[in-house]
Design a protein around this motif. Structure first.
Motif, PDB file in Angstrom:
ATOM      1  N   GLN A  48     -21.994  31.009  30.799  1.00  0.00           N
ATOM      2  CA  GLN A  48     -23.240  30.686  31.498  1.00  0.00           C
ATOM      3  C   GLN A  48     -23.001  30.600  33.001  1.00  0.00           C
ATOM      4  OE1 GLN A  48     -24.196  27.517  33.074  1.00  0.00           O
ATOM      5  NE2 GLN A  48     -26.366  27.942  33.301  1.00  0.00           N
ATOM      6  N   SER A 121     -28.372  26.211  27.763  1.00  0.00           N
ATOM      7  CA  SER A 121     -27.406  27.267  27.461  1.00  0.00           C
ATOM      8  C   SER A 121     -26.508  26.876  26.290  1.00  0.00           C
ATOM      9  CB  SER A 121     -26.535  27.577  28.678  1.00  0.00           C
ATOM     10  OG  SER A 121     -27.305  28.182  29.680  1.00  0.00           O
ATOM     11  N   SER A 127     -26.957  32.319  27.573  1.00  0.00           N
ATOM     12  CA  SER A 127     -26.973  31.927  28.981  1.00  0.00           C
ATOM     13  C   SER A 127     -28.397  31.747  29.496  1.00  0.00           C
ATOM     14  CB  SER A 127     -26.245  32.963  29.835  1.00  0.00           C
ATOM     15  OG  SER A 127     -24.877  32.939  29.537  1.00  0.00           O
ATOM     16  N   CYS A 129     -30.220  30.642  32.999  1.00  0.00           N
ATOM     17  CA  CYS A 129     -29.949  30.384  34.414  1.00  0.00           C
ATOM     18  C   CYS A 129     -31.025  29.540  35.070  1.00  0.00           C
ATOM     19  CB  CYS A 129     -29.793  31.707  35.170  1.00  0.00           C
ATOM     20  SG  CYS A 129     -28.398  32.681  34.557  1.00  0.00           S
TER      21      CYS A 129
END
Length: 133
Positions: A48, A121, A127, A129
């Motif tokens: 991540q 995550s 992942s 963001c």
């Protein structure tokens, strides 16, 4: 202009105005346990950080794992002064559960939004963001 910016940032670092995450400070943090091995959580946290910072030359990802202690950490640091802005610490509870603690600096973009994205995550095993909730 670039020299001025470097001078301002350097002065701020030296004066203590830019501190990043420091032991004993009040940086935003969240801790929880997930039903996954510490190895899986470690790899997810590392991935991540790498994916979300890809193309951003202002930060570096430092990851370390200790198989004997079944623990690890993933830290995001600014190359300028090694300022730590985000960190994930993991520790195995047992073979299939891991205690996770995320800490962020508390200044945009390393604030509650980043903390939530880091948590999502791990929980969603993908992942994230940016967290919208």
């Amino acid at each position: 202009m670039k020299a001025q910016l470097i001078g301002i940032v350097t002065a701020a670092l030296l004066s203590g105005c830019i501190a990043g995450i420091q032991p004993g400070d009040e940086s935003p943090t969240v801790s929880y346990t997930v039903p996954r091995s510490y190895q899986i959580v470690y790899l997810r946290a590392q991935n991540q950080a790498d994916e979300c910072l890809r193309g951003k030359k202002h930060y570096d990802v430092y990851a370390q794992v200790d198989p004997a202690m079944q623990a690890g950490s993933v830290a995001v640091r600014s190359p300028l002064g090694g300022l730590e802005v985000a960190r994930t610490d993991i520790k195995a509870v047992d073979a299939s559960h891991t205690q996770v603690t995320h800490t962020v600096w508390g200044h945009s973009p390393w604030d509650a939004g980043a903390l939530n994205a880091m948590r999502q995550s791990i929980l969603m095993d993908t992942s994230v963001c940016v967290a919208y909730r």
